[in-house]
Design a protein around this motif. Structure first.
Motif, mmCIF file in Angstrom:
data_model
loop_
_atom_site.group_PDB
_atom_site.id
_atom_site.type_symbol
_atom_site.label_atom_id
_atom_site.label_comp_id
_atom_site.label_asym_id
_atom_site.label_seq_id
_atom_site.Cartn_x
_atom_site.Cartn_y
_atom_site.Cartn_z
ATOM 1 N N PHE A 148 -8.091 -1.873 -9.097
ATOM 2 C CA PHE A 148 -8.698 -0.657 -8.555
ATOM 3 C C PHE A 148 -8.383 0.601 -9.352
ATOM 4 O O PHE A 148 -9.180 1.541 -9.372
ATOM 5 N N LYS A 149 -7.252 0.658 -10.026
ATOM 6 C CA LYS A 149 -6.865 1.901 -10.691
ATOM 7 C C LYS A 149 -7.486 2.058 -12.077
ATOM 8 O O LYS A 149 -7.573 3.169 -12.598
ATOM 9 N N GLU A 150 -7.901 0.936 -12.705
ATOM 10 C CA GLU A 150 -8.464 1.023 -14.053
ATOM 11 C C GLU A 150 -9.718 1.887 -14.082
ATOM 12 O O GLU A 150 -10.458 1.978 -13.112
ATOM 13 N N GLY A 157 -17.867 3.111 -3.502
ATOM 14 C CA GLY A 157 -18.212 3.267 -4.910
ATOM 15 C C GLY A 157 -17.223 2.648 -5.877
ATOM 16 O O GLY A 157 -17.493 2.552 -7.076
ATOM 17 N N ARG A 158 -16.054 2.181 -5.368
ATOM 18 C CA ARG A 158 -15.045 1.637 -6.264
ATOM 19 C C ARG A 158 -14.359 0.396 -5.704
ATOM 20 O O ARG A 158 -14.366 -0.666 -6.319
ATOM 21 N N LEU A 159 -13.755 0.532 -4.523
ATOM 22 C CA LEU A 159 -12.958 -0.574 -3.993
ATOM 23 C C LEU A 159 -13.794 -1.817 -3.702
ATOM 24 O O LEU A 159 -13.489 -2.923 -4.179
ATOM 25 N N ARG A 160 -14.837 -1.672 -2.898
ATOM 26 C CA ARG A 160 -15.654 -2.842 -2.536
ATOM 27 C C ARG A 160 -16.333 -3.484 -3.746
ATOM 28 O O ARG A 160 -16.279 -4.716 -3.899
ATOM 29 N N PRO A 161 -17.006 -2.723 -4.615
ATOM 30 C CA PRO A 161 -17.663 -3.363 -5.766
ATOM 31 C C PRO A 161 -16.697 -4.157 -6.635
ATOM 32 O O PRO A 161 -17.031 -5.254 -7.095
ATOM 33 N N ILE A 184 0.836 -1.204 0.000
ATOM 34 C CA ILE A 184 0.000 0.000 0.000
ATOM 35 C C ILE A 184 0.870 1.253 0.000
ATOM 36 O O ILE A 184 0.570 2.237 -0.666
ATOM 37 N N ALA A 185 1.984 1.199 0.760
ATOM 38 C CA ALA A 185 2.865 2.366 0.854
ATOM 39 C C ALA A 185 3.389 2.768 -0.513
ATOM 40 O O ALA A 185 3.530 3.957 -0.808
ATOM 41 N N TYR A 186 3.676 1.801 -1.355
ATOM 42 C CA TYR A 186 4.186 2.096 -2.690
ATOM 43 C C TYR A 186 3.064 2.454 -3.668
ATOM 44 O O TYR A 186 3.331 2.872 -4.790
ATOM 45 N N ARG A 187 1.823 2.289 -3.228
ATOM 46 C CA ARG A 187 0.669 2.586 -4.087
ATOM 47 C C ARG A 187 -0.382 3.376 -3.290
ATOM 48 O O ARG A 187 -1.521 2.924 -3.100
ATOM 49 N N PRO A 188 -0.025 4.553 -2.785
ATOM 50 C CA PRO A 188 -0.934 5.314 -1.916
ATOM 51 C C PRO A 188 -2.208 5.782 -2.603
ATOM 52 O O PRO A 188 -3.148 6.203 -1.931
ATOM 53 N N ALA A 189 -2.254 5.696 -3.918
ATOM 54 C CA ALA A 189 -3.498 6.062 -4.613
ATOM 55 C C ALA A 189 -4.650 5.182 -4.148
ATOM 56 O O ALA A 189 -5.820 5.594 -4.221
#
Length: 390
Positions: free
Chosen positions: A349-351, A321-325, A308-313
């Protein structure tokens, strides 16, 4: 008295609903046309009744505004101001909103201040609609003659009138109320020294225009914190984002936020430094928001703190609205044998929404025809039966 106010209200309402096309050229005609409508007795002038009958304010608005206009003994100035606003094309609703926001605008000098300001701003290239928008956004600044010189500088800084008009509501017009020579210009010069080009400063200040209104000492302190506490050097791509995140925080608050990040995500000093340098926006997240994301990403998904530290986005995306779905989709596909291997969750998650559907939903239309509908429902906060895992 009430009948006189109603008559004036009808006359001015006519102008407010049928504005002149050129506020400068028709201003005198509007004022002179409005003036003969009544011959009020100044001793009987009542501010409260005028605000309600002529300006259209509600009773609570009248009570708030009248306290700032108790010195008014005649409708002469307010009538001239209302005629001026009609010439700018403002509607009755616009005028009511403006007077509620800045009651003292009714005392502004039309000939001495307002009309010259319109002429000056027109000379800078602002259209009548842009000037009217400016009046509504910052009426207190518009009744100062300095607005023309300040707008001239700000227009060159922000690159266009549209950029400037987008920025003004976010700071309440503070940049137009700041001292150009002692505050704004020194701050711009210092940001240039930090490696920010004019376009960088414009992009930085459109969402955070008050950054240029803080004292030069404060902005220097913020830059020192960005470099020292956060480890983000001048000239790096993330420098302006880090500055935006901490500009309004003191050293103690920044330190407290960094410590909270370390505790919440079990990060080392090095890891929190990496996270903040890559994604300074994490510093603006609330404690509750960070805690919920920690529970989801680490406890539920099983992601490693270093990942997560290397991908703080990951900490900036909407949880519901994004992560859970998207997690529901991946879990459904895995449990039903529709995925050949575990995906990279950061990629998941980033797409963009369209790309995510193309990669993870559309290929399985035959095996799971309900999947896209369930995903759309999950994005709205619902949890379809297919996503209720045991």
């Amino acid at each position: 008295m009430l009948a006189m106010l109603r008559l004036r209200s009808r006359v001015l309402a006519h102008f407010l609903s049928s504005p002149a096309t050129s506020p400068v050229s028709h201003l005198h005609r509007l004022i002179s046309a409005a003036a003969p409508a009544v011959s009020p007795n100044p001793s009987s002038f009542a501010v409260d009744e005028y605000l309600a009958a002529t300006c259209g304010l509600t009773r609570p608005q009248v009570l708030k505004a009248s306290a700032k206009l108790s010195h008014l003994k005649s409708p002469a100035k307010p009538d001239a101001v209302l005629a001026f606003l009609a010439g700018l094309g403002l509607s009755g609703a616009d005028v009511a909103a403006l007077v509620d926001k800045d009651p003292k605008f009714l005392c502004a000098g039309v000939e001495r201040t307002l009309a010259p300001n319109v002429a000056g701003l027109t000379g800078l290239g602002l259209s009548p609609s842009e000037i009217a928008r400016l009046v509504l956004l910052v009426p207190d600044r518009f009744r100062c003659r300095s607005i023309v010189s300040k707008l001239e500088y700000c227009l060159s800084l922000f690159g266009s009138s549209e950029n400037l008009l987008r920025a003004l509501p976010r700071a309440g017009g503070s940049i137009l109320g700041s001292d150009l020579d002692r505050v704004v210009k020194p701050n711009v010069t210092f940001l240039h020294e930090c490696g920010l080009a004019a376009c960088d400063i414009a992009r930085l200040c459109i969402p955070t225009p008050s950054l240029l209104s803080i004292s030069p000492e404060r902005i220097r302190t913020a830059v020192a914190c960005v470099q020292g506490l956060l480890g983000v050097p001048r000239g790096s791509p993330m420098f302006k984002h880090a500055l935006q995140a901490v500009a309004f925080l003191n050293k103690e608050k920044i330190t407290a936020k960094v410590e909270h990040l370390k505790k919440t995500f079990s990060w080392s000093d090095a890891e929190v430094g990496i996270a903040v340098s890559k994604g300074p926006a994490v510093l603006s997240r609330t404690k509750e928001s960070l805690q919920r994301r920690s529970e989801f990403l680490i406890s539920e998904l099983g992601l490693e703190p270093a990942y997560i530290a290397y991908r703080p986005a990951l900490l900036t995306y909407s949880l519901e609205g994004r992560l859970r779905p998207r997690y529901y989709i991946v879990k459904f596909l895995k449990e039903n044998g529709l995925l050949k291997c575990d995906p990279n969750y950061y990629t998941v998650f980033k797409e963009s929404d369209m790309t995510f559907k193309k990669k993870f939903i559309h290929p399985h239309k035959e095996a799971a025809p309900h999947l896209e509908k369930d995903y759309d429902a999950a994005c709205k906060g619902e949890v379809p039966t297919n996503f209720r895992f045991t």
